[in-house]
Design an enzyme around this catalytic site. Structure first.
Site, mmCIF file in Angstrom:
data_model
loop_
_atom_site.group_PDB
_atom_site.id
_atom_site.type_symbol
_atom_site.label_atom_id
_atom_site.label_comp_id
_atom_site.label_asym_id
_atom_site.label_seq_id
_atom_site.Cartn_x
_atom_site.Cartn_y
_atom_site.Cartn_z
ATOM 1 C CG ASP A 32 26.655 -11.146 14.296
ATOM 2 O OD1 ASP A 32 25.535 -11.476 14.713
ATOM 3 O OD2 ASP A 32 27.505 -11.972 13.890
ATOM 4 C CB ALA B 289 34.985 -19.493 15.991
ATOM 5 C CB ALA C 142 34.625 -7.520 16.639
ATOM 6 N N PRO D 232 38.351 -15.651 17.935
ATOM 7 C CG PRO D 232 37.476 -17.686 18.670
ATOM 8 C CD PRO D 232 37.801 -16.301 19.139
HETATM 9 N N1 LIG Z 1 41.657 -10.528 13.066
HETATM 10 C C1 LIG Z 1 41.145 -10.381 11.843
HETATM 11 N N2 LIG Z 1 41.853 -9.762 10.870
HETATM 12 C C2 LIG Z 1 41.303 -9.589 9.646
HETATM 13 N N3 LIG Z 1 40.088 -10.057 9.263
HETATM 14 C C3 LIG Z 1 39.366 -10.683 10.192
HETATM 15 C C4 LIG Z 1 39.838 -10.869 11.529
HETATM 16 N N4 LIG Z 1 38.891 -11.514 12.231
HETATM 17 C C5 LIG Z 1 37.871 -11.739 11.357
HETATM 18 N N5 LIG Z 1 38.133 -11.239 10.156
HETATM 19 C C6 LIG Z 1 37.284 -11.350 8.947
HETATM 20 O O1 LIG Z 1 36.081 -11.983 9.309
HETATM 21 C C7 LIG Z 1 35.939 -13.241 8.610
HETATM 22 C C8 LIG Z 1 35.196 -14.230 9.487
HETATM 23 O O2 LIG Z 1 33.862 -13.784 9.542
HETATM 24 P P1 LIG Z 1 32.623 -14.755 9.667
HETATM 25 O O3 LIG Z 1 31.410 -13.908 9.668
HETATM 26 O O4 LIG Z 1 32.708 -15.866 8.671
HETATM 27 O O5 LIG Z 1 32.831 -15.392 11.097
HETATM 28 P P2 LIG Z 1 32.597 -14.760 12.541
HETATM 29 O O6 LIG Z 1 32.125 -13.351 12.397
HETATM 30 O O7 LIG Z 1 33.801 -14.984 13.368
HETATM 31 O O8 LIG Z 1 31.443 -15.688 13.093
HETATM 32 P P3 LIG Z 1 29.843 -15.413 13.100
HETATM 33 O O9 LIG Z 1 29.523 -14.485 11.988
HETATM 34 O O10 LIG Z 1 29.249 -16.766 12.930
HETATM 35 O O11 LIG Z 1 29.593 -14.846 14.462
HETATM 36 C C9 LIG Z 1 37.367 -13.635 8.286
HETATM 37 O O12 LIG Z 1 37.425 -14.517 7.173
HETATM 38 C C10 LIG Z 1 37.969 -12.264 7.950
HETATM 39 O O13 LIG Z 1 37.583 -11.840 6.669
HETATM 40 C C1 LIG Z 2 24.012 -16.514 11.120
HETATM 41 C C2 LIG Z 2 23.811 -15.064 11.533
HETATM 42 O O1 LIG Z 2 22.463 -14.918 11.984
HETATM 43 C C3 LIG Z 2 24.687 -14.687 12.713
HETATM 44 C C4 LIG Z 2 26.161 -14.868 12.513
HETATM 45 O O2 LIG Z 2 26.844 -14.517 13.712
HETATM 46 C C5 LIG Z 2 24.054 -14.178 10.338
HETATM 47 C C6 LIG Z 2 23.559 -12.748 10.516
HETATM 48 O O3 LIG Z 2 22.755 -12.479 11.421
HETATM 49 O O4 LIG Z 2 23.986 -11.884 9.704
HETATM 50 MG MG LIG Z 3 30.469 -12.824 11.177
#
Ligand SMILES: Nc1ncnc2c1ncn2[C@@H]1O[C@H](COP(=O)(O)OP(=O)(O)OP(=O)(O)O)[C@@H](O)[C@H]1O
Ligand SMILES: C[C@@](O)(CCO)CC(=O)[O-]
Ligand SMILES: [Mg+2]
Length: 338
Positions: free
Chosen positions: A164, A115, A122, A112
């Site tokens: 990450d 989230a 990834a 997701p």
């Molecule tokens: N399936 C996808 N296709 C294209 N872009 C994506 C996709 N999944 C994630 N992204 C990119 O990553 C962004 C989300 O990244 P964000 O760092 O805010 O959240 P996260 O990596 O899911 O969570 P966190 O960083 O807290 O672990 C999306 O707005 C988009 O730019």
């Molecule tokens: C909030 C944070 O620590 C983790 C996001 O998944 C940001 C980062 O490490 O870049």
């Molecule tokens: Mg992220």
């Protein structure tokens, strides 16, 4: 055509504080983003990312330099959503010394978005790996992880850790402290994830903690306290490294630290009502511990429970849209044979 897939992650401990040089321990989970890269004759980049949804919109777009999606969404939103894919393409071009390389890119993901499960990392890791391989210039894992970090660093306006992207590249559990990144041995922990269906913007949330830390002594102390509890957690994991299955004592102690970690993250303002509700539902169901994972603001919690009780309780919790067991992804980014 080259296809690569990279895992998302949960944080056992240490998100946010890791941005300020404290250690963190994320673990990769079997939910992956898959990126296909096909070199083009011209220098355009066409991106198909069907999972991308912006505040209720789902967009399908053909991107590229000066050739933005044909959708009725304000340009800054699209730019923000595409930032990670764009940054991955830029890193691949630079790594392969091919500044004009064009690609058809397809992104599919069962992580997701926004989230807390590391969807951005990834996508960036799988994207750089697929694009450099498609150009015949595969990177070793350390360089791939480093370039993926540079991409996240740029998109998150200079505030990102290596956690990450290193975890998604290597798989398994890892330890990150500043520039120092190492895989660690960890027993197979019984992770359960609760997802509220929402999202938080990592860049914004990280910036918010940064401001709090500048303004209030307690916030700077909280960041340091998170570091202390991570060091305690690491020692527990190191002592148990030889065990295939975690002992009940280890689960109890790790769970308690996760509970502390959630409280400290809440003090930094990155929890949310739905995340707190899921954390308490997990604890009430008998989980060893539970905390939000990732940047927070909405999204996911992670709990430790080897029984089905937490998953069942979460599935009945108001505000929880999905609950699932998350298996450790022992393998990081990998090539998918067509
Ligand atoms: N399936 C996808 N296709 C294209 N872009 C994506 C996709 N999944 C994630 N992204 C990119 O990553 C962004 C989300 O990244 P964000 O760092 O805010 O959240 P996260 O990596 O899911 O969570 P966190 O960083 O807290 O672990 C999306 O707005 C988009 O730019
Ligand atoms: C909030 C944070 O620590 C983790 C996001 O998944 C940001 C980062 O490490 O870049
Ligand atoms: Mg992220």
């Amino acid at each position: 055509m080259t296809v690569c897939e990279a895992p998302g992650k949960v944080y056992l401990f240490g998100e946010h504080a890791v941005v300020y040089g404290e250690p963190a321990v994320p673990a990769a989970i079997e939910r992956r983003a898959t990126v296909t890269a096909e070199p083009r004759e011209d220098d355009h980049v066409r991106v198909e990312a069907e999972d991308l949804s912006l505040d209720g919109f789902t967009v399908e777009y053909a991107g590229g330099t000066g050739d933005r999606p044909d959708v009725d969404v304000p340009t800054p939103l699209v730019e923000a959503a595409m930032g990670y894919v764009d940054a991955a393409v830029e890193q691949a071009r630079e790594a392969a010394d091919a500044p004009d390389a064009g690609f058809d890119i397809t992104v599919e993901s069962d992580i997701p978005l926004g989230a807390g499960l590391g969807s951005s990392a990834a996508v960036v890791v799988a994207g750089i790996d697929a694009a450099t391989r498609a150009l015949g210039e595969p990177l070793d894992r350390r360089e791939l992880a480093d370039r993926a970090y540079q991409a996240e660093f740029e998109v998150q306006d200079g505030q990102a850790s290596r956690a990450d992207t290193f975890c998604s590249t290597m798989g398994g559990a890892v330890r990150v402290e500043g520039d120092d990144c190492e895989p660690i041995d960890a027993p197979n922990l019984p992770f359960v994830v609760g997802f509220d269906g929402g999202a938080g913007d990592t860049g914004e949330l990280v910036a918010g903690v940064g401001e709090l830390r500048e303004e209030y002594r307690f916030a700077a102390d909280t960041v340091e306290s998170i570091g202390d509890l991570v060091r305690t957690g690491e020692e527990l994991l190191a002592d148990a490294a030889a065990d295939a299955e975690p002992s009940p004592a280890l689960l109890a102690e790790l769970g308690e630290l996760m509970d502390f970690n959630h409280g400290l993250l809440a003090a930094l303002g990155v929890s949310a009502r739905s995340l707190d509700a899921m954390v308490w539902a997990a604890r009430d169901a008998g989980a060893h511990g539970a905390k939000l994972t990732g940047a927070g603001g909405g999204g996911c919690i992670v709990a430790l429970d080897e029984s089905d009780a937490t998953e069942t309780a979460l599935s009945f919790t108001q505000g929880c849209e999905e609950a699932f067991r998350a298996e450790l992804a022992t393998e990081g980014v990998r090539v998918v044979e067509p």
